[in-house]
Scaffold this motif. Structure first.
Motif, PDB file in Angstrom:
ATOM      1  N   SER A 259     -12.189  52.669  18.077  1.00 44.82           N
ATOM      2  CA  SER A 259     -11.627  52.896  17.198  1.00 44.82           C
ATOM      3  C   SER A 259     -10.712  54.278  16.813  1.00 44.82           C
ATOM      4  CB  SER A 259     -11.514  53.055  15.525  1.00 44.82           C
ATOM      5  OG  SER A 259     -12.021  53.951  15.868  1.00 44.82           O
ATOM      6  N   SER A 260     -10.827  55.764  17.213  1.00 42.10           N
ATOM      7  CA  SER A 260     -10.271  56.441  17.427  1.00 42.10           C
ATOM      8  C   SER A 260      -9.155  56.800  18.502  1.00 42.10           C
ATOM      9  CB  SER A 260     -11.175  58.117  17.502  1.00 42.10           C
ATOM     10  OG  SER A 260     -11.770  57.899  18.732  1.00 42.10           O
ATOM     11  N   THR A 261      -9.862  55.900  20.020  1.00 45.95           N
ATOM     12  CA  THR A 261      -8.798  56.288  21.049  1.00 45.95           C
ATOM     13  C   THR A 261      -7.443  54.830  20.250  1.00 45.95           C
ATOM     14  OG1 THR A 261     -11.475  55.884  22.287  1.00 45.95           O
ATOM     15  CG2 THR A 261      -8.711  55.771  23.254  1.00 45.95           C
ATOM     16  N   THR A 262      -7.572  53.594  20.314  1.00 42.20           N
ATOM     17  CA  THR A 262      -6.281  53.275  19.490  1.00 42.20           C
ATOM     18  C   THR A 262      -5.880  53.792  19.013  1.00 42.20           C
ATOM     19  OG1 THR A 262      -8.366  51.844  19.531  1.00 42.20           O
ATOM     20  CG2 THR A 262      -5.975  50.936  18.835  1.00 42.20           C
ATOM     21  N   VAL A 263      -6.109  54.459  17.540  1.00 50.43           N
ATOM     22  CA  VAL A 263      -5.278  55.206  17.124  1.00 50.43           C
ATOM     23  C   VAL A 263      -4.845  56.730  17.278  1.00 50.43           C
ATOM     24  CG1 VAL A 263      -4.811  56.717  15.287  1.00 50.43           C
ATOM     25  CG2 VAL A 263      -6.656  55.693  14.502  1.00 50.43           C
ATOM     26  N   GLY A 264      -5.059  57.229  18.712  1.00 50.39           N
ATOM     27  CA  GLY A 264      -5.015  58.155  19.725  1.00 50.39           C
ATOM     28  C   GLY A 264      -3.561  57.173  20.277  1.00 50.39           C
ATOM     29  N   MET A 265      -3.893  56.429  21.027  1.00 48.14           N
ATOM     30  CA  MET A 265      -2.612  55.760  21.521  1.00 48.14           C
ATOM     31  C   MET A 265      -1.215  55.025  20.848  1.00 48.14           C
ATOM     32  SD  MET A 265      -4.632  53.414  24.312  1.00 48.14           S
ATOM     33  CE  MET A 265      -3.811  52.130  24.305  1.00 48.14           C
ATOM     34  N   LYS A 266      -1.927  54.948  19.485  1.00 46.73           N
ATOM     35  CA  LYS A 266      -0.935  54.668  18.581  1.00 46.73           C
ATOM     36  C   LYS A 266       0.200  55.115  18.607  1.00 46.73           C
ATOM     37  CE  LYS A 266      -1.394  51.837  15.049  1.00 46.73           C
ATOM     38  NZ  LYS A 266      -0.431  50.296  15.168  1.00 46.73           N
ATOM     39  N   GLU A 267      -0.533  56.556  18.908  1.00 44.04           N
ATOM     40  CA  GLU A 267       0.308  57.863  17.703  1.00 44.04           C
ATOM     41  C   GLU A 267       1.212  57.920  18.912  1.00 44.04           C
ATOM     42  OE1 GLU A 267      -2.613  59.599  14.508  1.00 44.04           O
ATOM     43  OE2 GLU A 267      -1.947  60.852  16.604  1.00 44.04           O
ATOM     44  N   GLU A 268       1.427  57.677  19.705  1.00 39.52           N
ATOM     45  CA  GLU A 268       1.605  58.335  20.687  1.00 39.52           C
ATOM     46  C   GLU A 268       2.880  57.448  20.989  1.00 39.52           C
ATOM     47  OE1 GLU A 268       1.450  61.054  22.886  1.00 39.52           O
ATOM     48  OE2 GLU A 268       2.973  60.575  24.127  1.00 39.52           O
ATOM     49  N   GLU A 269       2.242  56.341  21.452  1.00 41.45           N
ATOM     50  CA  GLU A 269       3.110  55.112  21.250  1.00 41.45           C
ATOM     51  C   GLU A 269       4.502  55.447  20.112  1.00 41.45           C
ATOM     52  OE1 GLU A 269       0.573  51.660  22.821  1.00 41.45           O
ATOM     53  OE2 GLU A 269       1.451  50.961  21.171  1.00 41.45           O
ATOM     54  N   GLU A 270       4.155  55.539  19.373  1.00 44.35           N
ATOM     55  CA  GLU A 270       4.974  55.786  17.955  1.00 44.35           C
ATOM     56  C   GLU A 270       6.039  57.055  17.581  1.00 44.35           C
ATOM     57  OE1 GLU A 270       2.442  53.333  14.409  1.00 44.35           O
ATOM     58  OE2 GLU A 270       3.006  55.308  13.760  1.00 44.35           O
ATOM     59  N   LYS A 271       6.009  58.026  18.531  1.00 43.22           N
ATOM     60  CA  LYS A 271       6.325  59.177  18.701  1.00 43.22           C
ATOM     61  C   LYS A 271       8.007  58.673  19.474  1.00 43.22           C
ATOM     62  CE  LYS A 271       3.516  63.262  20.144  1.00 43.22           C
ATOM     63  NZ  LYS A 271       2.651  63.858  20.902  1.00 43.22           N
ATOM     64  N   PRO A 272       8.878  58.948  19.481  1.00 45.36           N
ATOM     65  CA  PRO A 272      10.592  58.141  19.942  1.00 45.36           C
ATOM     66  C   PRO A 272      10.345  59.157  20.625  1.00 45.36           C
ATOM     67  CG  PRO A 272      10.913  59.816  18.123  1.00 45.36           C
ATOM     68  CD  PRO A 272       9.045  59.706  17.403  1.00 45.36           C
ATOM     69  N   HIS A 273      10.716  58.483  21.543  1.00 44.51           N
ATOM     70  CA  HIS A 273      11.425  58.521  23.063  1.00 44.51           C
ATOM     71  C   HIS A 273      12.625  59.094  23.191  1.00 44.51           C
ATOM     72  CE1 HIS A 273      10.333  57.439  27.536  1.00 44.51           C
ATOM     73  NE2 HIS A 273      10.895  57.964  27.421  1.00 44.51           N
ATOM     74  N   VAL A 274      12.679  60.130  23.412  1.00 48.57           N
ATOM     75  CA  VAL A 274      14.625  60.376  24.201  1.00 48.57           C
ATOM     76  C   VAL A 274      14.347  60.822  25.903  1.00 48.57           C
ATOM     77  CG1 VAL A 274      15.280  62.681  24.201  1.00 48.57           C
ATOM     78  CG2 VAL A 274      13.839  62.075  22.484  1.00 48.57           C
ATOM     79  N   LEU A 275      15.355  59.765  26.370  1.00 46.86           N
ATOM     80  CA  LEU A 275      15.907  60.065  27.700  1.00 46.86           C
ATOM     81  C   LEU A 275      16.672  61.588  28.129  1.00 46.86           C
ATOM     82  CD1 LEU A 275      15.488  59.181  30.095  1.00 46.86           C
ATOM     83  CD2 LEU A 275      17.596  57.310  30.203  1.00 46.86           C
ATOM     84  N   VAL A 276      16.331  62.492  28.321  1.00 46.17           N
ATOM     85  CA  VAL A 276      17.170  63.671  28.962  1.00 46.17           C
ATOM     86  C   VAL A 276      17.587  63.102  30.147  1.00 46.17           C
ATOM     87  CG1 VAL A 276      18.006  65.996  29.124  1.00 46.17           C
ATOM     88  CG2 VAL A 276      15.821  64.482  26.891  1.00 46.17           C
ATOM     89  N   VAL A 277      19.167  63.780  30.270  1.00 42.61           N
ATOM     90  CA  VAL A 277      19.993  63.582  31.601  1.00 42.61           C
ATOM     91  C   VAL A 277      20.333  64.883  31.499  1.00 42.61           C
ATOM     92  CG1 VAL A 277      21.156  62.029  33.089  1.00 42.61           C
ATOM     93  CG2 VAL A 277      20.193  60.827  30.574  1.00 42.61           C
ATOM     94  N   ASP A 278      20.294  65.323  33.271  1.00 38.41           N
ATOM     95  CA  ASP A 278      21.178  66.028  33.011  1.00 38.41           C
ATOM     96  C   ASP A 278      20.830  66.648  34.327  1.00 38.41           C
ATOM     97  OD1 ASP A 278      22.104  69.193  33.255  1.00 38.41           O
ATOM     98  OD2 ASP A 278      21.286  69.575  31.326  1.00 38.41           O
ATOM     99  N   ASP A 279      21.241  67.213  35.462  1.00 35.36           N
ATOM    100  CA  ASP A 279      21.402  67.660  37.009  1.00 35.36           C
ATOM    101  C   ASP A 279      20.644  68.948  36.328  1.00 35.36           C
ATOM    102  OD1 ASP A 279      24.368  69.338  38.217  1.00 35.36           O
ATOM    103  OD2 ASP A 279      23.919  68.952  35.659  1.00 35.36           O
ATOM    104  N   SER A 280      21.018  70.044  35.732  1.00 37.12           N
ATOM    105  CA  SER A 280      20.579  71.318  35.629  1.00 37.12           C
ATOM    106  C   SER A 280      18.636  71.165  35.355  1.00 37.12           C
ATOM    107  CB  SER A 280      20.881  71.940  34.868  1.00 37.12           C
ATOM    108  OG  SER A 280      20.343  73.519  34.708  1.00 37.12           O
ATOM    109  N   LEU A 281      17.946  71.467  36.197  1.00 33.04           N
ATOM    110  CA  LEU A 281      16.613  71.090  36.359  1.00 33.04           C
ATOM    111  C   LEU A 281      15.901  72.029  35.143  1.00 33.04           C
ATOM    112  CD1 LEU A 281      13.573  70.895  37.058  1.00 33.04           C
ATOM    113  CD2 LEU A 281      13.805  72.693  38.943  1.00 33.04           C
ATOM    114  N   ILE A 282      17.161  73.898  34.742  1.00 33.56           N
ATOM    115  CA  ILE A 282      16.447  74.378  33.754  1.00 33.56           C
ATOM    116  C   ILE A 282      17.201  74.015  32.566  1.00 33.56           C
ATOM    117  CG2 ILE A 282      17.442  76.668  32.332  1.00 33.56           C
ATOM    118  CD1 ILE A 282      17.770  77.679  35.708  1.00 33.56           C
ATOM    119  N   ASP A 283      18.395  73.437  32.785  1.00 34.23           N
ATOM    120  CA  ASP A 283      18.457  72.644  31.114  1.00 34.23           C
ATOM    121  C   ASP A 283      17.306  71.480  30.540  1.00 34.23           C
ATOM    122  OD1 ASP A 283      22.633  73.038  31.311  1.00 34.23           O
ATOM    123  OD2 ASP A 283      20.840  74.405  31.548  1.00 34.23           O
ATOM    124  N   ARG A 284      16.912  70.384  31.706  1.00 31.63           N
ATOM    125  CA  ARG A 284      16.174  69.547  31.865  1.00 31.63           C
ATOM    126  C   ARG A 284      14.558  70.431  30.967  1.00 31.63           C
ATOM    127  NH1 ARG A 284      17.682  67.383  36.644  1.00 31.63           N
ATOM    128  NH2 ARG A 284      15.496  68.198  37.242  1.00 31.63           N
TER     129      ARG A 284
END
Lengths: 158, 152
Positions: A4-29
């Protein structure tokens, strides 16, 4: 191992907002990735607008592609990129029926009023000057729309 | 045997001088603050990428100016990128050279551009050695059991 703790852990991960960062510069990414991870977000990076569209399920094979890819809650794109610019990417996102609801933030190292106006008119949520600060990212969290998908029963307690 | 306290003082003095001389700015401090125990090599890794990336950019720029006809538009794109990464890492002096460089490109001023390229190379070598010295001091402090003092 308590399942059950693994399920909670996975749910927490899923609930984090997912951001897509787009940049041609590796440093900036790398910097933006760090800023967002520090704000408890899940981050995927793309080095081009084209790659970003693929990750958003809008690649060339989108009609045959059954799996639309991970659910993205926010797109942060650099304005100046070779090939497809951040503005082009913004337009494509806003023109698509599938993903136009995803907020798009445009970042740029140059303060050009006409550029800013253009992006905002095209539907960008915000235009931020680089380099991004932790305080900018904290403010952005409120732009992120994410629904908590409750799969099956919600387990409360033991 | 130099104590952690002595090393920390040395580090603080060195970083202060780097800020005064314009080699580093507040952006670098912001990046230091991003680093945490879960990712202690974040900044070192980032600077390493910056150094490699910068070297490639400088080589590309040198080649561009060796051509019969200089493609100022292309050059400008590369310098713009260089300006971006310098600004993001907090390398202020380098960033300022890039700003000048972009202006000369707009004017298609060959002499101005060549001077800027020379300056950029010079500043790159300087900031690279400053970063190296800084990280060496950090390693020494950690080895002596101390913690890295933060710039305020």
């Amino acid at each position: 191992m308590d399942s059950s703790s693994t399920t909670v852990g996975m749910k927490e991960e899923e609930e984090k907002p997912h951001v897509l960062v787009v940049d041609d510069s590796l440093i900036d990414r790398k910097i933006m990735e760090k800023l967002f991870t520090n704000s408890a977000c899940k981050v995927t990076t793309a080095e081009s607008g084209q790659k970003a569209l693929e990750l958003l399920g809008q690649g060339e094979d989108k009609h045959t592609h059954m799996n639309k890819g991970p659910k993205i809650n926010l797109v942060v794109t650099d304005y100046c990129m070779p090939g497809m610019t951040g503005y082009d990417l913004l337009r494509k996102v806003k023109e698509s029926s599938d993903i136009k609801e995803i907020p798009v933030i445009v970042v740029s190292s140059e303060n050009v009023p006409t550029r800013i106006e253009k992006c905002l008119e095209e539907g960008a949520q915000e235009f931020i000057l680089k380099p991004l600060k932790q305080s900018d990212v904290k403010k952005l969290r409120c732009h992120m729309q994410f629904r908590r998908s409750i799969k099956g029963r919600l387990c409360i307690g033991a | 045997m130099v104590s952690a306290t002595q090393l920390q003082r040395q580090y603080a003095e060195y970083t202060t001088s780097l800020y005064h001389e314009g080699y580093l700015n507040d952006q670098f401090t912001q990046l230091q603050k991003l680093q945490d125990e879960s990712d202690p090599d974040f900044l070192v890794g980032l600077v390493s990428v910056f150094i490699d990336d910068s070297k490639k950019l400088l080589d590309t720029l040198t080649t561009a100016f060796q051509q019969k006809t200089v493609d100022y538009k292309q050059v400008s794109l590369h310098v713009h990128r260089f300006k971006g990464s310098s600004s993001n890492i907090g390398a202020q002096r380098l960033m300022r050279v890039c700003v000048l460089f972009i202006n000369y490109c707009k004017e298609k001023n060959l002499d101005g551009c060549l001077w800027c390229l020379q300056q950029a190379n010079h500043e790159y070598i300087l900031v690279r050695s400053k970063f190296k010295a800084l990280f060496k001091l950090e390693k020494q402090i950690l080895k002596a059991g101390g913690s890295i003092p933060m710039m305020e």
